[in-house]
Motif scaffolding. Structure first.
Motif, PDB file in Angstrom:
ATOM      1  N   ASP A 125       0.874  -1.128   0.101  1.00 34.97           N
ATOM      2  CA  ASP A 125       0.080   0.176  -0.029  1.00 34.97           C
ATOM      3  C   ASP A 125       0.856   1.198   0.049  1.00 34.97           C
ATOM      4  OD1 ASP A 125      -2.234  -1.699   0.156  1.00 34.97           O
ATOM      5  OD2 ASP A 125      -2.384  -1.360   2.283  1.00 34.97           O
ATOM      6  N   ASP A 126       1.963   1.206   0.921  1.00 35.83           N
ATOM      7  CA  ASP A 126       2.840   2.347   0.964  1.00 35.83           C
ATOM      8  C   ASP A 126       3.632   2.789  -0.467  1.00 35.83           C
ATOM      9  OD1 ASP A 126       2.158   2.659   3.497  1.00 35.83           O
ATOM     10  OD2 ASP A 126       3.897   1.653   4.438  1.00 35.83           O
ATOM     11  N   LEU A 127       3.988   1.639  -0.911  1.00 40.15           N
ATOM     12  CA  LEU A 127       4.865   1.670  -2.540  1.00 40.15           C
ATOM     13  C   LEU A 127       3.538   2.427  -3.322  1.00 40.15           C
ATOM     14  CD1 LEU A 127       7.045   1.512  -4.181  1.00 40.15           C
ATOM     15  CD2 LEU A 127       6.326  -0.967  -4.614  1.00 40.15           C
ATOM     16  N   LEU A 128       2.340   1.761  -3.292  1.00 37.24           N
ATOM     17  CA  LEU A 128       1.534   2.124  -4.462  1.00 37.24           C
ATOM     18  C   LEU A 128       1.086   3.531  -4.183  1.00 37.24           C
ATOM     19  CD1 LEU A 128      -1.062  -0.935  -4.728  1.00 37.24           C
ATOM     20  CD2 LEU A 128       1.062  -0.165  -6.194  1.00 37.24           C
ATOM     21  N   HIS A 129       1.111   4.171  -2.943  1.00 31.33           N
ATOM     22  CA  HIS A 129       0.738   5.361  -2.546  1.00 31.33           C
ATOM     23  C   HIS A 129       2.025   6.113  -3.166  1.00 31.33           C
ATOM     24  CE1 HIS A 129      -0.696   8.894  -0.517  1.00 31.33           C
ATOM     25  NE2 HIS A 129       0.587   9.088  -0.026  1.00 31.33           N
ATOM     26  N   GLU A 130       3.142   6.036  -3.001  1.00 28.95           N
ATOM     27  CA  GLU A 130       4.007   6.722  -3.544  1.00 28.95           C
ATOM     28  C   GLU A 130       4.177   6.916  -5.143  1.00 28.95           C
ATOM     29  OE1 GLU A 130       5.953   8.821  -1.786  1.00 28.95           O
ATOM     30  OE2 GLU A 130       5.070   8.050   0.134  1.00 28.95           O
ATOM     31  N   ILE A 131       3.900   5.644  -5.923  1.00 30.90           N
ATOM     32  CA  ILE A 131       3.729   5.567  -7.166  1.00 30.90           C
ATOM     33  C   ILE A 131       2.623   6.408  -7.655  1.00 30.90           C
ATOM     34  CG2 ILE A 131       3.123   4.098  -8.898  1.00 30.90           C
ATOM     35  CD1 ILE A 131       5.187   2.010  -7.706  1.00 30.90           C
ATOM     36  N   GLY A 132       1.620   6.424  -6.929  1.00 37.24           N
ATOM     37  CA  GLY A 132       0.474   7.263  -7.226  1.00 37.24           C
ATOM     38  C   GLY A 132       0.840   8.796  -7.455  1.00 37.24           C
ATOM     39  N   LYS A 133       1.471   9.116  -6.176  1.00 35.46           N
ATOM     40  CA  LYS A 133       2.001  10.536  -6.221  1.00 35.46           C
ATOM     41  C   LYS A 133       2.822  10.914  -7.240  1.00 35.46           C
ATOM     42  CE  LYS A 133       3.604  11.759  -2.078  1.00 35.46           C
ATOM     43  NZ  LYS A 133       4.345  11.486  -0.604  1.00 35.46           N
ATOM     44  N   LEU A 134       3.585  10.239  -7.779  1.00 33.86           N
ATOM     45  CA  LEU A 134       4.592  10.358  -8.877  1.00 33.86           C
ATOM     46  C   LEU A 134       3.550  10.219 -10.247  1.00 33.86           C
ATOM     47  CD1 LEU A 134       7.691   8.639  -7.595  1.00 33.86           C
ATOM     48  CD2 LEU A 134       7.392  11.131  -7.978  1.00 33.86           C
ATOM     49  N   ASN A 135       2.693   9.831 -10.412  1.00 36.65           N
ATOM     50  CA  ASN A 135       1.772   9.441 -11.475  1.00 36.65           C
ATOM     51  C   ASN A 135       2.475   8.406 -12.240  1.00 36.65           C
ATOM     52  OD1 ASN A 135      -0.510   9.703 -13.278  1.00 36.65           O
ATOM     53  ND2 ASN A 135       0.598  11.294 -14.408  1.00 36.65           N
ATOM     54  N   ALA A 136       3.090   7.384 -11.749  1.00 35.24           N
ATOM     55  CA  ALA A 136       4.031   6.450 -12.553  1.00 35.24           C
ATOM     56  C   ALA A 136       3.274   5.280 -12.590  1.00 35.24           C
ATOM     57  CB  ALA A 136       5.416   6.438 -11.701  1.00 35.24           C
ATOM     58  N   VAL A 137       2.034   5.157 -13.212  1.00 37.22           N
ATOM     59  CA  VAL A 137       0.939   3.986 -13.440  1.00 37.22           C
ATOM     60  C   VAL A 137       1.866   2.919 -14.152  1.00 37.22           C
ATOM     61  CG1 VAL A 137      -1.114   5.311 -13.009  1.00 37.22           C
ATOM     62  CG2 VAL A 137       0.011   5.151 -15.320  1.00 37.22           C
TER      63      VAL A 137
ATOM     64  N   ARG B  76      -3.562  -5.670  -7.443  1.00 32.89           N
ATOM     65  CA  ARG B  76      -4.064  -4.349  -7.701  1.00 32.89           C
ATOM     66  C   ARG B  76      -3.486  -3.316  -8.558  1.00 32.89           C
ATOM     67  NH1 ARG B  76      -4.525  -1.671  -1.997  1.00 32.89           N
ATOM     68  NH2 ARG B  76      -2.687  -2.922  -2.032  1.00 32.89           N
ATOM     69  N   HIS B  77      -2.058  -3.531  -8.962  1.00 31.62           N
ATOM     70  CA  HIS B  77      -1.491  -2.728  -9.513  1.00 31.62           C
ATOM     71  C   HIS B  77      -0.417  -3.579 -10.653  1.00 31.62           C
ATOM     72  CE1 HIS B  77       0.878   1.075 -10.824  1.00 31.62           C
ATOM     73  NE2 HIS B  77       1.948   0.066 -10.761  1.00 31.62           N
ATOM     74  N   PRO B  78      -0.985  -4.227 -11.706  1.00 32.15           N
ATOM     75  CA  PRO B  78      -0.319  -4.849 -12.557  1.00 32.15           C
ATOM     76  C   PRO B  78       0.708  -3.990 -13.326  1.00 32.15           C
ATOM     77  CG  PRO B  78      -2.224  -5.130 -13.502  1.00 32.15           C
ATOM     78  CD  PRO B  78      -2.239  -4.420 -11.811  1.00 32.15           C
ATOM     79  N   PRO B  79       1.643  -4.246 -14.112  1.00 28.70           N
ATOM     80  CA  PRO B  79       2.374  -5.837 -14.015  1.00 28.70           C
ATOM     81  C   PRO B  79       2.952  -6.096 -12.825  1.00 28.70           C
ATOM     82  CG  PRO B  79       3.607  -4.634 -15.281  1.00 28.70           C
ATOM     83  CD  PRO B  79       2.430  -3.348 -15.070  1.00 28.70           C
ATOM     84  N   ILE B  80       3.151  -7.315 -12.292  1.00 27.37           N
ATOM     85  CA  ILE B  80       3.795  -7.697 -11.112  1.00 27.37           C
ATOM     86  C   ILE B  80       4.899  -8.717 -11.393  1.00 27.37           C
ATOM     87  CG2 ILE B  80       2.327  -6.752  -9.482  1.00 27.37           C
ATOM     88  CD1 ILE B  80       1.429  -9.327  -8.850  1.00 27.37           C
ATOM     89  N   ALA B  81       5.781  -8.915 -10.562  1.00 24.09           N
ATOM     90  CA  ALA B  81       6.473 -10.165 -10.643  1.00 24.09           C
ATOM     91  C   ALA B  81       7.093 -10.467  -9.155  1.00 24.09           C
ATOM     92  CB  ALA B  81       7.583  -9.917 -11.698  1.00 24.09           C
ATOM     93  N   VAL B  82       7.762 -11.450  -8.834  1.00 24.41           N
ATOM     94  CA  VAL B  82       8.350 -11.915  -7.593  1.00 24.41           C
ATOM     95  C   VAL B  82       9.747 -12.333  -8.001  1.00 24.41           C
ATOM     96  CG1 VAL B  82       8.370 -13.696  -5.858  1.00 24.41           C
ATOM     97  CG2 VAL B  82       6.040 -12.593  -6.391  1.00 24.41           C
TER      98      VAL B  82
END
Length: 628
Positions: free
Chosen positions: A468-480, A506-512
């Motif tokens: 959630d924290d990472l997605l919040h920061e990505i959203g602030k940077l508009n780096a969808v 919730r935010h693809p693409p993803i990898a592990v």
């Protein structure tokens, strides 16, 4: 066979079929129930990942059961044992049920006849689609991509980056724990030029450094330069010790350079000697072999310990030419020596650690201590929990907890006595640390990453809130557009992997990424192979690609020669969608070697499935080489 015996056999066969059908139906019901259980999570999942999330939940429901007896029975009946169901769980269950109903002479229920959303075709296709989205398209000749970690010098070596792209590097990895944005920008710029020149696409992935549980500084040892000639087994000198004397006040470019008064250098000539008494009160002589502006080279056949303030007398034949002193020297790196039964204190802050202090009778007056700067370590641990240092080379159990220190009983050490140095990793596999995965530095670095990367890897991810924290920061940077890589490097992250996957969907693409170094320390190396398998299965069920990382062909990359075990490990990497190589002087050769291994092994295996291509060795009288 008599009619009676045939009838008994048919009855027994029908009973076995009915029992197997009951077992598979139970698994299907469990999968459908789990789908309802996780319905709220599916609503927040990205539309492109929703069916994959449902398939993951179906797989989790099946793996809550011990299916081994049912698998054996299905195999004896000549049916699929469900051993390759990860990418298409419901389709696998229904396919087996259809055959069982048919063999029993029963009508096949409508819900079993209809194809589920994820089929034998769409499951692997979704995994391939999601892999392409975050790791790029596969190169010709193999499906497994190769990620290469950039050394700092790559910023000033565009030819290296071009050669790596040409040799098959599909993803450039930059570790934000090293270097700076200025250096990273040059690496990316060189890559883009190489892409244009070679007409090849290569993605860029940045690893955020994350919080680092590391040992603090250690009090420096004495400032001394040790001169040691090389001797053969019988003690004869085969090569003298060599040392370079430089003018005091200059900046020597080597740790073993000794600064001295300039008068000694101004008057020295080849053939002169420098007499002195070393730190052990031993008389020693250096022979001057070469003189250059501002320095002279010397050698000696006797061991010597030179410290600041040592008096040197320059002699020529029998005359004293000049005198001077040794200036300031670099202090010697120290360590804390630990063995089983010792006590170590971990102290909050950055105070320089030290060895144990003994009284006049040889008893420990004060135990050894090392510092750690992270507050959360001291508030999150409990007595009885394990603690490991330096990739598990030193193991202990926490026996005391105070506000600003932990007391540790050492229970294991590599060798009889292990050395604990500064900046070594600390692992707390059983402790619940309230440690945010994103640090202030990570957030600052993310601003650069968002403008230059295709994906960002999150270190030390422990719980969905970290995502959630990472997605919040990505959203602030508009780096969808930024892909997310979850680095699984702790026991906690592994045990929570299903929740982490559902959250990241919730935010693809993803990898592990399987960060096998820290993960092996945390779960125990005897369990690492098992844990790797489970991560691969869970991610395939989620249609999420996996990056196989840490120490792949490390001996080859660093020393130019692989070990047999490393080659087998590299071949196992074909089970993942990407294999990561770390930096080393032989990285280009390692990349070519790995590409060859992956191309060959992929002809024989896909995930858990053996692919039965024609084997030349199976032909009678065949004399061709095994790689033909």
């Amino acid at each position: 066979m008599s009619a009676r015996r045939r009838t008994e056999s048919e009855i027994a066969w029908a009973v076995r079929l009915a029992q197997a059908k009951h077992g598979v139906e139970e698994l299907r019901r469990a999968a459908l129930a789990a789908e309802q259980e996780f319905s709220a999570e599916f609503q927040s999942t990205a539309t492109s990942m929703r069916e994959s999330a449902i398939n993951l939940v179906h797989y989790l429901a099946v793996r809550r059961h011990d299916v081994r007896a049912l698998q054996d029975e299905l195999a004896r009946l000549g049916l699929s044992s469900l051993g390759r169901m990860e990418a298409h769980v419901m389709a696998s269950l229904q396919a087996v049920l259809r055959v069982l109903h048919t063999l029993l002479g029963e009508p096949v229920p409508v819900e079993v006849v209809e194809d589920p959303p994820i089929t034998f075709d769409t499951g692997p296709a979704l995994l391939a689609e999601h892999t392409n989205a975050i790791l790029g398209t596969a190169p010709q000749g193999r499906q497994t991509r190769i990620m290469v970690t950039m050394p700092g010098e790559a910023a000033d070596d565009p030819d290296l980056i071009r050669s790596l792209v040409e040799a098959g590097m599909g993803i450039m990895r930059i570790n934000c724990a090293h270097d700076s944005p200025t250096t990273w920008e040059r690496m990316v710029r060189h890559l883009r030029h190489a892409e244009r020149d070679l007409d090849k696409r290569c993605l860029v992935s940045f690893d955020l450094a994350g919080p680092k549980l590391r040992t603090g500084p250690i009090a420096p040892g004495p400032a001394v330069v040790k001169l040691r000639p090389t001797r053969n087994p019988v003690g004869q000198v085969t090569e003298p010790a060599r040392v370079r004397l430089v003018a005091d006040g200059s900046q020597p470019d080597a740790d073993d350079a000794i600064p001295v008064d300039a008068a000694l250098l101004d008057n020295a000539q080849p053939g002169d000697t420098l007499a002195f008494v070393d730190a052990r009160n031993r008389k020693r002589v250096l022979r001057v072999t070469e003189v250059r502006p501002g320095e002279c080279l010397c050698e000696t056949d006797r061991p010597a310990y030179v410290v600041p303030g040592t008096r040197l007398t320059l002699r020529r034949e029998q005359s004293s030419i000049a005198q001077g002193e040794v200036g300031a020297l670099t202090t010697v790196d120290q360590w804390i020596a630990l063995q089983v039964g010792d006590t170590l204190e971990v102290v909050h802050g950055e105070a320089p650690g030290r060895d144990a202090i003994y009284d006049d009778d040889g008893r420990i007056a004060e135990p050894a201590f090392i510092s750690c700067a992270l507050d959360e370590v001291f508030s999150g641990v409990r007595i009885g929990e394990p603690i490991l240092f330096d990739d598990g080379k030193i193991r202990g159990v926490i026996c005391g907890v105070a506000e600003d220190r932990l007391r540790v009983d050492i229970t294991g050490a590599a060798g009889e006595r292990a050395k604990l140095r500064s900046e070594k990793g600390i692992n707390l596999p059983e402790s619940e640390l309230a440690l945010p995965a994103l640090t202030v530095k990570d957030i600052e670095d993310l601003a650069f990453v968002a403008n230059h990367a295709d994906a960002v890897a999150m270190s030390f991810v422990q719980q969905p809130g970290d995502i959630d924290d990472l997605l919040h920061e990505i959203g602030k940077l508009n780096a969808v557009q930024l892909g997310i890589v979850l680095k699984i490097e702790t026991k906690t992250a592994f045990t929570r992997l299903p929740d982490l996957l559902l959250s990241a969907m919730r935010h693809p693409p993803i990898a592990v990424m399987i960060a096998r170094g820290d993960l092996g320390v945390e779960v125990g190396f005897e369990r690492l192979s098992e844990v790797q398998e489970e991560i691969l299965w869970l991610c395939e069920a989620a249609h999420v690609p996996v990056i196989w990382a840490t120490q792949v062909l490390e001996s080859l990359a660093k020393g130019g020669m692989p070990s047999r075990a490393e080659v087998s490990d590299a071949a196992m990497g074909s089970r993942a969608e990407c294999v990561m190589l770390n930096k080393g002087p032989y990285i280009l050769e390692t990349l070519g070697f790995l590409a060859g291994v992956l191309e060959r092994i992929e002809e024989h295996h896909y995930k858990k499935t053996a692919r039965l291509r024609k084997l030349q060795v199976a032909s009678r009288g065949n004399q061709r080489a095994p790689d033909a």
